[in-house]
Scaffold this motif. Structure first.
Motif, mmCIF file in Angstrom:
data_model
loop_
_atom_site.group_PDB
_atom_site.id
_atom_site.type_symbol
_atom_site.label_atom_id
_atom_site.label_comp_id
_atom_site.label_asym_id
_atom_site.label_seq_id
_atom_site.Cartn_x
_atom_site.Cartn_y
_atom_site.Cartn_z
ATOM 1 N N SER A 23 20.560 24.225 -37.996
ATOM 2 C CA SER A 23 20.928 25.396 -37.185
ATOM 3 C C SER A 23 20.163 25.396 -35.861
ATOM 4 N N ASP A 24 18.874 25.096 -35.913
ATOM 5 C CA ASP A 24 18.053 25.059 -34.700
ATOM 6 C C ASP A 24 18.541 24.000 -33.713
ATOM 7 N N GLN A 25 19.145 22.930 -34.225
ATOM 8 C CA GLN A 25 19.636 21.842 -33.376
ATOM 9 C C GLN A 25 21.007 22.152 -32.769
ATOM 10 N N GLY A 26 21.565 23.335 -33.064
ATOM 11 C CA GLY A 26 22.852 23.726 -32.501
ATOM 12 C C GLY A 26 24.030 23.038 -33.147
ATOM 13 N N ARG A 27 23.911 22.699 -34.427
ATOM 14 C CA ARG A 27 24.978 21.991 -35.127
ATOM 15 C C ARG A 27 25.736 22.879 -36.102
ATOM 16 N N VAL A 28 25.540 24.217 -35.998
ATOM 17 C CA VAL A 28 26.264 25.165 -36.853
ATOM 18 C C VAL A 28 26.831 26.277 -35.979
ATOM 19 N N TRP A 29 28.089 26.635 -36.244
ATOM 20 C CA TRP A 29 28.753 27.715 -35.514
ATOM 21 C C TRP A 29 29.331 28.709 -36.508
ATOM 22 N N ILE A 30 29.232 29.990 -36.175
ATOM 23 C CA ILE A 30 29.867 31.043 -36.970
ATOM 24 C C ILE A 30 30.965 31.642 -36.094
ATOM 25 N N ASN A 31 32.202 31.566 -36.562
ATOM 26 C CA ASN A 31 33.361 32.075 -35.822
ATOM 27 C C ASN A 31 33.375 31.559 -34.378
ATOM 28 N N GLY A 32 33.021 30.269 -34.198
ATOM 29 C CA GLY A 32 33.076 29.637 -32.890
ATOM 30 C C GLY A 32 31.875 29.859 -31.993
ATOM 31 N N LYS A 33 30.877 30.594 -32.461
ATOM 32 C CA LYS A 33 29.686 30.871 -31.644
ATOM 33 C C LYS A 33 28.473 30.168 -32.248
ATOM 34 N N ASP A 34 27.582 29.675 -31.355
ATOM 35 C CA ASP A 34 26.343 29.039 -31.830
ATOM 36 C C ASP A 34 25.621 29.975 -32.792
ATOM 37 N N ALA A 35 25.063 29.395 -33.856
ATOM 38 C CA ALA A 35 24.381 30.194 -34.866
ATOM 39 C C ALA A 35 22.932 29.767 -35.017
ATOM 40 N N LYS A 36 22.072 30.726 -35.151
ATOM 41 C CA LYS A 36 20.652 30.500 -35.429
ATOM 42 C C LYS A 36 20.444 30.594 -36.945
ATOM 43 N N PRO A 37 19.319 30.098 -37.465
ATOM 44 C CA PRO A 37 19.073 30.190 -38.904
ATOM 45 C C PRO A 37 19.091 31.635 -39.423
ATOM 46 N N SER A 38 18.718 32.588 -38.567
ATOM 47 C CA SER A 38 18.653 33.986 -38.992
ATOM 48 C C SER A 38 19.962 34.741 -38.769
ATOM 49 N N SER A 39 20.996 34.065 -38.248
ATOM 50 C CA SER A 39 22.288 34.720 -38.006
ATOM 51 C C SER A 39 22.847 35.267 -39.317
ATOM 52 N N ALA A 40 23.473 36.431 -39.236
ATOM 53 C CA ALA A 40 24.053 37.062 -40.426
ATOM 54 C C ALA A 40 25.397 36.418 -40.760
ATOM 55 N N VAL A 41 25.578 36.120 -42.040
ATOM 56 C CA VAL A 41 26.831 35.571 -42.543
ATOM 57 C C VAL A 41 27.505 36.649 -43.369
ATOM 58 N N LYS A 42 28.817 36.861 -43.115
ATOM 59 C CA LYS A 42 29.577 37.862 -43.850
ATOM 60 C C LYS A 42 30.790 37.209 -44.500
ATOM 61 N N VAL A 43 31.327 37.847 -45.534
ATOM 62 C CA VAL A 43 32.542 37.358 -46.177
ATOM 63 C C VAL A 43 33.656 37.332 -45.130
ATOM 64 N N GLY A 44 34.387 36.232 -45.078
ATOM 65 C CA GLY A 44 35.470 36.065 -44.113
ATOM 66 C C GLY A 44 35.072 35.260 -42.890
ATOM 67 N N ASP A 45 33.777 35.057 -42.658
ATOM 68 C CA ASP A 45 33.319 34.259 -41.521
ATOM 69 C C ASP A 45 33.733 32.800 -41.706
ATOM 70 N N GLU A 46 34.004 32.125 -40.581
ATOM 71 C CA GLU A 46 34.256 30.686 -40.601
ATOM 72 C C GLU A 46 33.025 29.972 -40.071
#
Length: 91
Positions: A23-46
């Motif tokens: 996540s810190d390396q910028g290799r994870v996205w939530i709903n098309g936006k860069d995600a940090k390790p502390s980003s909140a994940v919700k049901v339905g998110d891609e």
């Protein structure tokens, strides 16, 4: 739920420290936006995760603080899995 914890509990990534690093390396996205390790994940998110030359896109189906190995795959639905070709430089 935190992104790094979801990735670990769902077994998309085996260790939370590795999930944090990815996540810190910028290799994870939530709903098309860069995600940090502390980003909140919700049901339905891609989530889109870049693993070297492979990228995986999943939809979050359920959240759980812990899960058995057999039930981990129920936490997400695999939407796509792509292999990226690398161009070899010929000089």
């Amino acid at each position: 739920m935190r992104l790094d914890k979801f990735l670990k509990v769902s077994r998309l990534i085996k260790r939370r420290t590795v999930a944090k690093d990815v996540s810190d390396q910028g290799r994870v996205w939530i709903n098309g936006k860069d995600a940090k390790p502390s980003s909140a994940v919700k049901v339905g998110d891609e989530l889109k995760i870049q693993f070297g030359q492979k990228s995986v896109t999943v939809r979050v189906e359920q959240l759980s603080e812990s899960t058995r190995k057999e039930d981990a795959a129920k936490m997400y639905t695999l939407l796509s899995e792509e292999m990226h070709k690398t161009e070899l430089w010929q000089g």
